[in-house]
Every structure is written in C-alpha cells, then in structure tokens.
Design a protein around this motif. Sequence first.
Motif, mmCIF file in Angstrom:
data_model
loop_
_atom_site.group_PDB
_atom_site.id
_atom_site.type_symbol
_atom_site.label_atom_id
_atom_site.label_comp_id
_atom_site.label_asym_id
_atom_site.label_seq_id
_atom_site.Cartn_x
_atom_site.Cartn_y
_atom_site.Cartn_z
ATOM 1 N N GLU A 138 48.834 60.572 53.373
ATOM 2 C CA GLU A 138 50.174 60.612 53.956
ATOM 3 C C GLU A 138 50.715 62.032 54.118
ATOM 4 N N ALA A 139 50.212 62.970 53.353
ATOM 5 C CA ALA A 139 50.710 64.349 53.448
ATOM 6 C C ALA A 139 50.328 64.965 54.788
ATOM 7 N N ASP A 140 51.282 65.620 55.412
ATOM 8 C CA ASP A 140 50.968 66.340 56.649
ATOM 9 C C ASP A 140 50.101 67.554 56.351
ATOM 10 N N ILE A 141 50.288 68.115 55.164
ATOM 11 C CA ILE A 141 49.448 69.233 54.737
ATOM 12 C C ILE A 141 49.397 69.275 53.208
ATOM 13 N N VAL A 142 48.224 69.590 52.689
ATOM 14 C CA VAL A 142 48.016 69.773 51.254
ATOM 15 C C VAL A 142 47.853 71.261 51.003
ATOM 16 N N VAL A 143 48.638 71.793 50.071
ATOM 17 C CA VAL A 143 48.593 73.226 49.768
ATOM 18 C C VAL A 143 48.059 73.402 48.350
ATOM 19 N N ILE A 144 46.927 74.075 48.228
ATOM 20 C CA ILE A 144 46.333 74.321 46.906
ATOM 21 C C ILE A 144 46.854 75.646 46.378
ATOM 22 N N CYS A 145 47.662 75.568 45.321
ATOM 23 C CA CYS A 145 48.231 76.774 44.713
ATOM 24 C C CYS A 145 47.514 77.172 43.431
ATOM 25 N N THR A 146 46.858 76.210 42.774
ATOM 26 C CA THR A 146 46.122 76.489 41.537
ATOM 27 C C THR A 146 44.767 75.805 41.616
ATOM 28 N N ALA A 147 43.712 76.537 41.336
ATOM 29 C CA ALA A 147 42.351 76.012 41.512
ATOM 30 C C ALA A 147 41.843 75.330 40.248
ATOM 31 N N HIS A 148 42.493 74.251 39.841
ATOM 32 C CA HIS A 148 42.029 73.520 38.662
ATOM 33 C C HIS A 148 40.623 72.963 38.910
ATOM 34 N N SER A 149 39.757 73.112 37.930
ATOM 35 C CA SER A 149 38.383 72.653 38.089
ATOM 36 C C SER A 149 38.269 71.128 38.092
ATOM 37 N N CYS A 150 39.304 70.434 37.625
ATOM 38 C CA CYS A 150 39.263 68.973 37.576
ATOM 39 C C CYS A 150 39.553 68.323 38.928
ATOM 40 N N PHE A 151 40.040 69.094 39.893
ATOM 41 C CA PHE A 151 40.299 68.535 41.215
ATOM 42 C C PHE A 151 38.983 68.221 41.927
#
Length: 438
Positions: A394-407
């Motif tokens: 549903e998000a028009d855009i996803v912004v990655i601000c922190t590079a968590h390794s669990c993602f």
Amino acid sequence: MDIKSELLGKIKDKSAVVGIVGLGYVGLPLAVEFANAGYKTIGFDVQTKKVNAVNAGHNYIGDIVDDTLKKMVESGKLSATSDFSFIKDVDAVAICVPTPLDKYQQPDISYVKGSTESVAKYVHPGMVIILESTTYPGTTEELLKPILESSGLKCGKDFYLAFSPERVDPGNKQYKTKNTPKVVGGVGKDSTEVAAALYRSVLAGGVFEVSSPAVAEMEKLLENTYRNINIGLANEMAIICHRMGINVWEVIEAAKTKPYGFQAFYPGPGLGGHCIPLDPFYLTWKAREFNYHTRLIETSGEINTGMPEYVVQRVMSVLNKKKKALNGSKVLVLGVAYKADIDDYRESPALNVIDLFKQQGAQTTYYDPYIPEYRYKGETCVGAKELTDEMLKEADIVVICTAHSCFDYNRIQKLSQAVFDTRNAMKDVKDRSNIELL
C-alpha cells in the motif's frame, strides 16, 4: 603509607570500592566491567527506573550480556542507588553523565557540573575522580578541579583527578568497553598514574597515558570530528554523484581497494547518536574563545544537517516520476535507530526525515523492530507492530533509513511500489527496477 601508595594498593588487590555516576550507555557497561573484575561497584542514577532495574538484575543496554549483569548483582559486587551520599564509601568514581547541546548549539555541561558538586559534598582523602563525559578542552581543570577543591581538599595531594573519554560504540560486535583502548590524562603525573592503574586492572584494550586532561579532552573531539567531516565529504560526494549519474556506493567500494591513504566513510540520511553530531560543536564553541573560526567543521555540519531535507527532496523526485505528489502519498519509513541493529534513536536523522514528511502532508508510518515507539519534539510516535505485506504493497514509497540486518530486503523489493534506499541496504537485491539509491 601515603595516600597514593594506599590507593594503588587497593587497586592492586581489588579492595577499592568503585562508584559510577550515570547508568546509561557508558556508565552501566563500565560498572559491569568493574564488578566483573572483582571490584565492589556502586552505580548512581537520578532515574529510579534505572536504579531499580539494575538492582533487580534487569538489563536495559543492548551491549551488556544479561546473565553477566544478573550474576554481578546476585554476587553483591554490583548495586545501584539514587542517594549521592554513597560517594563517601567509594575510593574511585567515574562520572559518565550526558553532555548535550542546548538550543543554541552550545555545550550544556549542567549534568557534569551538578554531578561534580554532589561529589564534592562527600569527597574524602585518598579518592580518584575520573570524568568520562565528552566535553570541551579545559573542563576537568577549569570546572571540576575548583568545585572539588571547594571541599578544602587539594587535587594531587588529597585526591586525584583525571579525564578518560568514553569510547562506547553501541552495536559494535568487535569492540566493547572491555577491549577498547583507553586514553587517560590526569591533573599531574600522580593522577594519571592512579587513573591508568585503575583502568589497566579492569580493561584488556590497553591504556595510553597523555600529559594532561586537556589533551585527552581534545583527543576525543578529534576522533568524532574526524568522522563528522569525513561523513560530510561522503554525503557531498553522494549529492554530486547523483547529479552526474554515478553510483557513489560503487565509487567508495572502488576507492577502498587502495591499501593506504583512504578510509571508507559512507553517506546517509544524516548523522545520529550522542557523539558524532554533537561533539564537534564543543570544539567550535571553545575555539571562539581563542578567536578562531572552525570553517571545515562547520561546513561539514551544514552538509550533514541538511541531509534529511535532501532525502525528502529525492523522495519527492521519485514520486514525481510516478506522477504523484508527496502531499497525500503513503510513505513507509523502515528503521529509526541511528545505526543498524541497535535500539538507540538519540539524534537519529530518521526522526527529522519522518517529521519533514509529515510537514509536507505525507501519510507517514514507520517500522523498527528495535524501537516500537519514540519521543520527538515532545510527542510520542508509535510505529507499526509488524511489517506486513499489506503495508509494503500500500505504500507509495518505502524509505530505508536504517539498515537493520533483520529486514528481508528481497521481500521488501518484491512487494514495494518504490524504494528509496539511503543506506545501500539493498545492495544484494538483484531486481533493482523499483529501487533508487541515495
């Protein structure tokens, strides 16, 4: 026996009692190390929540092994209090309180001053007092020494005083409090010798002695100013490379192949943490006293503090290509911690990024498995409890601000309409059709 020999003897046989003022990211790990080394250790904090947690053996700092803390408390080696009179029973005390900036970006040393004044009420002959809080050169000798000597005792004769900067790096898998080298500068050779002996009896990283507290204070500022300036350079390179159609991350990887003369620093949405964004301002503030304008430091600060706005502009551009306005768009921010795999959001640029999105009218939500909620500008922001497929779709855009390794970055790429990656977290994702890098 003189007080120096007596104190060194107590350090040698671990009969000295150690006090830690401030049980945060610096103080609690240090207290655990002293207790684990065999010293009876008493921690102090004004927050009763922290005091109660320590006394119950409950850990709230990510870099501490829970079992170690519990074991030290149960053995009687570690306890906590909110009563400053405990100072009368200790032989050594380390002050590990915050040193933030005020609203004018000037050093706020009220916590250091207040703690020192409290110590002065109970200071006694044969003590060593060590300041670990990051501050401007001259603090130990110009501020702490007169306050402590107001007790009637004399530094170097009745008690010892030194500065040893904390070097805590939350989330660092290799270097912890135990194995990180220590720098110590005392008020006189005796103070340096005593403080260095105390740390050598506990830590495994070695102790480097310098000639004065001012040298140790400046050394700490150099460490973090060095990082601030080089990150500023990396951020400026990112902006230039984007305009030239060049991948800055590939540029950095190529530069890293040089075996000398280059150390890799990376761009991002801004600076976070309690040290790197703040410490250079201590130096710029102090430099004005000597009629010097720190141009390089302030320029890098301008670049770094401008990165959240740059991120928002770039997101606007990505949405614009899809014929969408940021106003009204659904923006999902992944990660609000200031660095990967920790639960610390102090000074995190993600908070500013989210705030700017909201100011522009975007429907902004965030997800961070380490930080379910946070406070910013006096308000509490609550994140999503889990990262669902529906949220990504549903998000028009996803912004990655922190590079968590669990993602799961492959999943994120597959389900998202568009991704703006400020950390190059998705470098291993093969399908890059909907990914744009900072």
